[in-house]
Design an enzyme around this catalytic site. Structure first.
Site, PDB file in Angstrom:
ATOM      1  N   ALA A 114     -27.994 -83.769 -24.271  1.00  0.00           N
ATOM      2  CA  ALA A 114     -28.135 -82.739 -25.310  1.00  0.00           C
ATOM      3  C   ALA A 114     -29.170 -81.691 -24.888  1.00  0.00           C
ATOM      4  CB  ALA A 114     -28.537 -83.383 -26.642  1.00  0.00           C
ATOM      5  N   ARG A 135     -16.264-101.174 -33.073  1.00  0.00           N
ATOM      6  CA  ARG A 135     -17.429-102.004 -32.765  1.00  0.00           C
ATOM      7  C   ARG A 135     -18.016-102.780 -33.920  1.00  0.00           C
ATOM      8  NH1 ARG A 135     -20.433 -97.835 -28.873  1.00  0.00           N
ATOM      9  NH2 ARG A 135     -18.741 -97.970 -27.369  1.00  0.00           N
ATOM     10  N   HIS A 159     -23.735-102.878 -30.166  1.00  0.00           N
ATOM     11  CA  HIS A 159     -22.654-102.974 -29.182  1.00  0.00           C
ATOM     12  C   HIS A 159     -22.286-104.447 -29.054  1.00  0.00           C
ATOM     13  CE1 HIS A 159     -20.188-102.492 -25.670  1.00  0.00           C
ATOM     14  NE2 HIS A 159     -20.349-101.187 -25.718  1.00  0.00           N
ATOM     15  N   THR A 165     -28.599 -91.185 -21.821  1.00  0.00           N
ATOM     16  CA  THR A 165     -27.479 -90.563 -21.109  1.00  0.00           C
ATOM     17  C   THR A 165     -27.284 -91.183 -19.728  1.00  0.00           C
ATOM     18  OG1 THR A 165     -27.913 -88.475 -22.247  1.00  0.00           O
ATOM     19  CG2 THR A 165     -26.601 -88.357 -20.218  1.00  0.00           C
ATOM     20  N   ARG A 184     -19.812 -95.015 -35.433  1.00  0.00           N
ATOM     21  CA  ARG A 184     -19.372 -94.082 -34.388  1.00  0.00           C
ATOM     22  C   ARG A 184     -18.211 -94.654 -33.582  1.00  0.00           C
ATOM     23  NH1 ARG A 184     -20.659 -93.565 -28.794  1.00  0.00           N
ATOM     24  NH2 ARG A 184     -22.250 -95.172 -28.941  1.00  0.00           N
ATOM     25  N   LEU A 235     -21.469 -88.805 -26.385  1.00  0.00           N
ATOM     26  CA  LEU A 235     -21.672 -87.783 -25.349  1.00  0.00           C
ATOM     27  C   LEU A 235     -20.909 -86.523 -25.746  1.00  0.00           C
ATOM     28  CD1 LEU A 235     -21.319 -90.055 -22.162  1.00  0.00           C
ATOM     29  CD2 LEU A 235     -23.418 -89.115 -23.114  1.00  0.00           C
ATOM     30  N   GLU A 253     -10.951 -97.357 -25.121  1.00  0.00           N
ATOM     31  CA  GLU A 253     -12.027 -98.120 -25.753  1.00  0.00           C
ATOM     32  C   GLU A 253     -11.641 -98.440 -27.188  1.00  0.00           C
ATOM     33  OE1 GLU A 253     -15.747 -96.020 -25.173  1.00  0.00           O
ATOM     34  OE2 GLU A 253     -15.746 -96.452 -23.027  1.00  0.00           O
ATOM     35  N   TYR A 264     -27.610 -93.987 -18.648  1.00  0.00           N
ATOM     36  CA  TYR A 264     -27.051 -95.343 -18.585  1.00  0.00           C
ATOM     37  C   TYR A 264     -25.648 -95.421 -19.184  1.00  0.00           C
ATOM     38  CZ  TYR A 264     -31.754 -96.502 -17.253  1.00  0.00           C
ATOM     39  OH  TYR A 264     -32.938 -96.566 -16.576  1.00  0.00           O
ATOM     40  N   ALA A 265     -25.131 -94.272 -19.669  1.00  0.00           N
ATOM     41  CA  ALA A 265     -23.818 -94.307 -20.318  1.00  0.00           C
ATOM     42  C   ALA A 265     -22.766 -94.752 -19.317  1.00  0.00           C
ATOM     43  CB  ALA A 265     -23.480 -92.940 -20.889  1.00  0.00           C
ATOM     44  N   GLN A 266     -21.950 -95.695 -19.734  1.00  0.00           N
ATOM     45  CA  GLN A 266     -20.973 -96.276 -18.800  1.00  0.00           C
ATOM     46  C   GLN A 266     -19.571 -95.763 -19.068  1.00  0.00           C
ATOM     47  OE1 GLN A 266     -21.249-100.561 -18.982  1.00  0.00           O
ATOM     48  NE2 GLN A 266     -23.284-100.624 -18.077  1.00  0.00           N
ATOM     49  N   HIS A 268     -27.516-100.542 -30.303  1.00  0.00           N
ATOM     50  CA  HIS A 268     -27.001 -99.635 -29.278  1.00  0.00           C
ATOM     51  C   HIS A 268     -27.156 -98.173 -29.653  1.00  0.00           C
ATOM     52  CE1 HIS A 268     -24.414 -98.394 -25.993  1.00  0.00           C
ATOM     53  NE2 HIS A 268     -23.529 -97.847 -26.820  1.00  0.00           N
TER      54      HIS A 268
HETATM   55  P1  FAD Z   1     -30.991 -89.219 -24.392  1.00  0.00           P
HETATM   56  O1  FAD Z   1     -30.011 -89.151 -23.323  1.00  0.00           O
HETATM   57  O2  FAD Z   1     -31.466 -90.562 -24.783  1.00  0.00           O
HETATM   58  O3  FAD Z   1     -32.247 -88.342 -23.967  1.00  0.00           O
HETATM   59  C1  FAD Z   1     -33.409 -88.353 -24.739  1.00  0.00           C
HETATM   60  C2  FAD Z   1     -34.515 -87.691 -23.953  1.00  0.00           C
HETATM   61  O4  FAD Z   1     -35.646 -87.495 -24.787  1.00  0.00           O
HETATM   62  C3  FAD Z   1     -35.020 -88.499 -22.772  1.00  0.00           C
HETATM   63  O5  FAD Z   1     -35.234 -87.603 -21.718  1.00  0.00           O
HETATM   64  C4  FAD Z   1     -36.356 -89.050 -23.250  1.00  0.00           C
HETATM   65  O6  FAD Z   1     -37.274 -89.298 -22.236  1.00  0.00           O
HETATM   66  C5  FAD Z   1     -36.815 -87.911 -24.117  1.00  0.00           C
HETATM   67  N1  FAD Z   1     -37.805 -88.254 -25.129  1.00  0.00           N
HETATM   68  C6  FAD Z   1     -37.729 -89.172 -26.110  1.00  0.00           C
HETATM   69  N2  FAD Z   1     -38.849 -89.143 -26.856  1.00  0.00           N
HETATM   70  C7  FAD Z   1     -39.634 -88.184 -26.339  1.00  0.00           C
HETATM   71  C8  FAD Z   1     -40.920 -87.673 -26.641  1.00  0.00           C
HETATM   72  N3  FAD Z   1     -41.650 -88.145 -27.669  1.00  0.00           N
HETATM   73  N4  FAD Z   1     -41.432 -86.698 -25.874  1.00  0.00           N
HETATM   74  C9  FAD Z   1     -40.735 -86.201 -24.819  1.00  0.00           C
HETATM   75  N5  FAD Z   1     -39.518 -86.639 -24.482  1.00  0.00           N
HETATM   76  C10 FAD Z   1     -38.976 -87.613 -25.235  1.00  0.00           C
HETATM   77  N6  FAD Z   1     -22.096 -92.766 -25.401  1.00  0.00           N
HETATM   78  C11 FAD Z   1     -20.870 -92.300 -25.083  1.00  0.00           C
HETATM   79  O7  FAD Z   1     -20.385 -91.351 -25.694  1.00  0.00           O
HETATM   80  N7  FAD Z   1     -20.185 -92.865 -24.046  1.00  0.00           N
HETATM   81  C12 FAD Z   1     -20.681 -93.902 -23.319  1.00  0.00           C
HETATM   82  O8  FAD Z   1     -20.043 -94.364 -22.393  1.00  0.00           O
HETATM   83  C13 FAD Z   1     -21.952 -94.422 -23.666  1.00  0.00           C
HETATM   84  N8  FAD Z   1     -22.478 -95.493 -23.002  1.00  0.00           N
HETATM   85  C14 FAD Z   1     -23.756 -95.885 -23.293  1.00  0.00           C
HETATM   86  C15 FAD Z   1     -24.328 -96.919 -22.546  1.00  0.00           C
HETATM   87  C16 FAD Z   1     -25.651 -97.281 -22.767  1.00  0.00           C
HETATM   88  C17 FAD Z   1     -26.274 -98.386 -21.954  1.00  0.00           C
HETATM   89  C18 FAD Z   1     -26.402 -96.620 -23.764  1.00  0.00           C
HETATM   90  C19 FAD Z   1     -27.831 -96.997 -24.014  1.00  0.00           C
HETATM   91  C20 FAD Z   1     -25.820 -95.631 -24.527  1.00  0.00           C
HETATM   92  C21 FAD Z   1     -24.505 -95.255 -24.303  1.00  0.00           C
HETATM   93  N9  FAD Z   1     -23.901 -94.248 -25.052  1.00  0.00           N
HETATM   94  C22 FAD Z   1     -22.647 -93.801 -24.711  1.00  0.00           C
HETATM   95  C23 FAD Z   1     -24.679 -93.477 -26.018  1.00  0.00           C
HETATM   96  C24 FAD Z   1     -25.131 -92.178 -25.341  1.00  0.00           C
HETATM   97  O9  FAD Z   1     -25.480 -92.449 -24.016  1.00  0.00           O
HETATM   98  C25 FAD Z   1     -26.314 -91.556 -26.030  1.00  0.00           C
HETATM   99  O10 FAD Z   1     -26.137 -91.518 -27.407  1.00  0.00           O
HETATM  100  C26 FAD Z   1     -26.514 -90.143 -25.505  1.00  0.00           C
HETATM  101  O11 FAD Z   1     -26.658 -90.184 -24.115  1.00  0.00           O
HETATM  102  C27 FAD Z   1     -27.715 -89.507 -26.152  1.00  0.00           C
HETATM  103  O12 FAD Z   1     -28.009 -88.320 -25.483  1.00  0.00           O
HETATM  104  P2  FAD Z   1     -29.271 -87.486 -25.935  1.00  0.00           P
HETATM  105  O13 FAD Z   1     -29.361 -86.321 -25.041  1.00  0.00           O
HETATM  106  O14 FAD Z   1     -29.209 -87.273 -27.386  1.00  0.00           O
HETATM  107  O15 FAD Z   1     -30.505 -88.486 -25.705  1.00  0.00           O
HETATM  108  C1  SIN Z   2     -19.545 -98.430 -23.505  1.00  0.00           C
HETATM  109  O1  SIN Z   2     -19.318 -98.069 -22.344  1.00  0.00           O
HETATM  110  O2  SIN Z   2     -19.101 -99.449 -24.012  1.00  0.00           O
HETATM  111  C2  SIN Z   2     -20.423 -97.576 -24.342  1.00  0.00           C
HETATM  112  C3  SIN Z   2     -19.610 -96.513 -24.929  1.00  0.00           C
HETATM  113  C4  SIN Z   2     -20.295 -95.881 -26.090  1.00  0.00           C
HETATM  114  O3  SIN Z   2     -21.411 -96.247 -26.470  1.00  0.00           O
HETATM  115  O4  SIN Z   2     -19.687 -94.992 -26.664  1.00  0.00           O
END
Ligand code: FAD
Ligand code: SIN
Length: 533
Positions: free
Chosen positions: A15, A286, A240, A42, A383, A389, A112, A44-46, A348
């Site tokens: 984001a 889920r 999850h 992000t 969700r 993503l 999925e 670790y998204a698989q 999750h």
């Molecule tokens: P993030 O990617 O979590 O980024 C947050 C950022 O904020 C990081 O850089 C962090 O360091 C920073 N931050 C946090 N607090 C502070 C602070 N106080 N000060 C400064 N920086 C800070 N979703 C899908 O749609 N498909 C998938 O396949 C999927 N697989 C997943 C697998 C795993 C293991 C996990 C954990 C999640 C998965 N998800 C998936 C969910 C998805 O990855 C997340 O919801 C999404 O990546 C969130 O993106 P974001 O940019 O909002 O936050």
């Molecule tokens: C997963 O790969 O199972 C995670 C997908 C998601 O959180 O949307």
């Protein structure tokens, strides 16, 4: 020290980075990030990104799957926007250099839970890492963007922090930046900006077991709430269903795409059980699968269930899921092509967060929120897999467009003088045990009482304890020099309290909120978001 930028972005996940690249066309951008810049959920998204990219699919089908998984609470306009704008945003990602997996030249679309067709665009089983890599490469080339690693945002700067007396009208708050802890120099700096984006991700570490990396401590929700923003739907925490049993903290995720590929859930005795819970069996949404596993574990007294891939071709499993296969083998000594995988659910994803409109605007002027920290209305009570993503991509684009216009309109207005960070009366505490103990206490309470299955009694008990912990933490915070651990603890305590408060308000079972005291949906009273302000 004071830093001045046009746009301030908190967070370097999908984001924050997507937004930064776009607003950088209009002005200077600071990206603040807690750890090394790629460290994010992000990364670790698989599974991948859900989007309508094939002629077998349609917007209506994706919209229907999202609405049906969201159990009546999705905002239809946000869902339609996300689904219809998604494909263009994905093509933009590809133009930026993201290499998604292809089969004979075409995108290889995975499946999925809750999806009626194959629509998950992915990069093998490391989709997030590929997206993060490509976005960071573009960010590094951009002359208008500066990334501040090892910087932890503490609080948003609003009217509360203006020098001199000011009457604060809670319905008309402005955001002009953030106080940020520079971990390397060990000092708190002021970052002043006309527009601020909160993109700090999720809050998995409010729970004992989570798939989220350590950065996910709910900082954005907590900061925004303290600043006066409206927060909603915090009760909807997604668990999850399949993380590798006993894989430590964070728990290692076994992607839902593995079930989409044909893997089947079984009890430890090898009995399939999902047919008793949903006709979609292992590919049900889920909430249903996680609850079914929880029920089986409690009924049978087992520690885990099994995810069985043994009937699938070993070559294909290794080809499609190289990261899961290799990590299981090297780190956990488990060959998933030869033995079933022991799995348990773990926290999750947070469906709730900072309430935004369709352009990513929060209830505070100049403050936008995108990604997991936000509540755009697309997820409702649950969700749909891989919509996260997608949501981040679509709404960061809309927020960028709106912010650019906001910046154009307000860039000549004077930002008031902001107070320096005041640490008078604080000291360096030696009592770090208090922080780690409080953190574990929060995680244990949330896991035991505010987990997959809830009840009035459990929630009331959790609330009483959490209020005590929150007061203790606030007192400690006021007299102690800030550290990352303390900032996170304060935010976790607040987010946990907000989750419990929302859960206590919802006297029904819907989507991810399941309580034994009210087993049914109650549309007459609860077909609406749970707002806290
Ligand atoms: P993030 O990617 O979590 O980024 C947050 C950022 O904020 C990081 O850089 C962090 O360091 C920073 N931050 C946090 N607090 C502070 C602070 N106080 N000060 C400064 N920086 C800070 N979703 C899908 O749609 N498909 C998938 O396949 C999927 N697989 C997943 C697998 C795993 C293991 C996990 C954990 C999640 C998965 N998800 C998936 C969910 C998805 O990855 C997340 O919801 C999404 O990546 C969130 O993106 P974001 O940019 O909002 O936050
Ligand atoms: C997963 O790969 O199972 C995670 C997908 C998601 O959180 O949307």
């Amino acid at each position: 020290m004071i830093h001045r930028f046009d746009f301030l972005v908190l967070g370097s996940g999908i984001a924050g980075l997507s937004y930064a690249l776009k607003v950088a066309l209009n002005g200077t951008v600071a990206i603040i990030t807690k750890k090394e810049k790629a460290e994010s959920n992000t990364n670790y998204a698989q599974g991948g990104v859900a989007a309508v990219m094939s002629s077998m699919d349609s917007y209506d089908m994706h919209i229907d799957d999202t609405l049906s998984t969201g159990a009546g609470l999705c905002h239809r306009d946000s869902v339609e926007t996300m689904v219809k704008e998604g494909p263009a945003r994905l093509r933009e990602l590809m133009d930026l250099g993201v290499a998604f997996t292809r089969k004979q030249g075409e995108l290889d679309l995975g499946r999925e839970g809750g999806h009626s067709v194959n629509r998950i665009v992915h990069a093998k089983d490391l989709t997030g890492r590929e997206i993060e890599r490509a976005l960071l490469a573009r960010i590094a080339e951009h002359p208008n963007i500066q990334v501040f690693e090892n910087h932890v945002a503490i609080d948003l700067i609003t009217e509360h922090h203006v020098v001199g007396e000011r009457v604060i009208d809670r319905t008309n708050i402005h955001c002009w930046g953030a106080y940020v802890l520079d971990e390397i120099r060990n000092r708190v700096d002021k970052f002043i900006a006309r527009v601020v984006l909160v993109a700090t991700g999720g809050l998995g570490h409010a729970y004992l077991h989570t798939t989220n990396p350590l950065i996910a401590t709910g900082d954005g929700v907590a900061m925004s709430y303290r600043a006066g923003a409206t927060i909603a739907n915090m009760e909807f925490i997604q668990f999850h269903p399949t993380t590798l049993y006993d894989s430590g903290s964070p728990s290692f995720l076994i992607s839902e795409a593995v079930r989409g590929f044909g893997a089947v859930l079984k009890t430890v005795d090898g009995e399939e059980f999902m047919q008793r819970y949903d006709k979609r069996e292992s590919l049900a949404p889920r909430d249903i699968v996680a609850r079914a596993i929880d029920t089986e574990l409690k009924k049978r007294g087992d520690d885990c269930v099994l995810l069985d891939l043994l009937h699938l071709s070993a070559v294909s499993v290794k080809e499609h899921f190289p990261h899961i296969y290799n990590t299981a083998l090297t780190k956990f000594k488990l060959d998933i092509t030869k033995e079933p995988i022991p799995v348990v659910p773990a926290a999750h994803y947070s469906c709730g967060g900072v309430v935004t409109d369709i352009d990513g605007r929060s209830s505070i002027h100049g403050l936008y929120a995108c990604g997991e920290v936000s509540m755009t209305g697309v997820h409702g009570a649950n969700r749909l897999a891989s919509n996260s993503l997608l949501e981040a991509l679509v709404f960061s684009d809309r927020a960028a467009k709106h912010s650019a216009a906001f910046f154009g309109k307000h860039s000549n207005e004077r930002i008031p003088e902001i107070k320096d960070w005041d640490e008078s009366g604080t000291f360096n505490s030696e009592e770090w045990v208090l922080i780690s103990h409080n953190r574990k206490e929060i995680q244990q309470i949330m896991w035991d009482y505010v987990g997959i299955v809830r009840s009035d009694l459990r929630l009331e008990r959790a609330y009483r304890r959490m209020v005590l912990i929150q007061n203790e933490v606030e007192t400690f915070y006021k007299k102690t020099k800030v550290t990352e651990g303390l900032i996170e603890l304060r935010n976790l305590a607040l987010c946990a309290t907000l989750i419990i408060r929302c859960a206590m308000k919802r006297k029904e079972s819907r989507g991810l909120h399941f309580t034994t005291d009210y087993l049914e949906r109650d549309n007459a009273h609860f077909l609406s978001d749970t707002l806290v302000d």
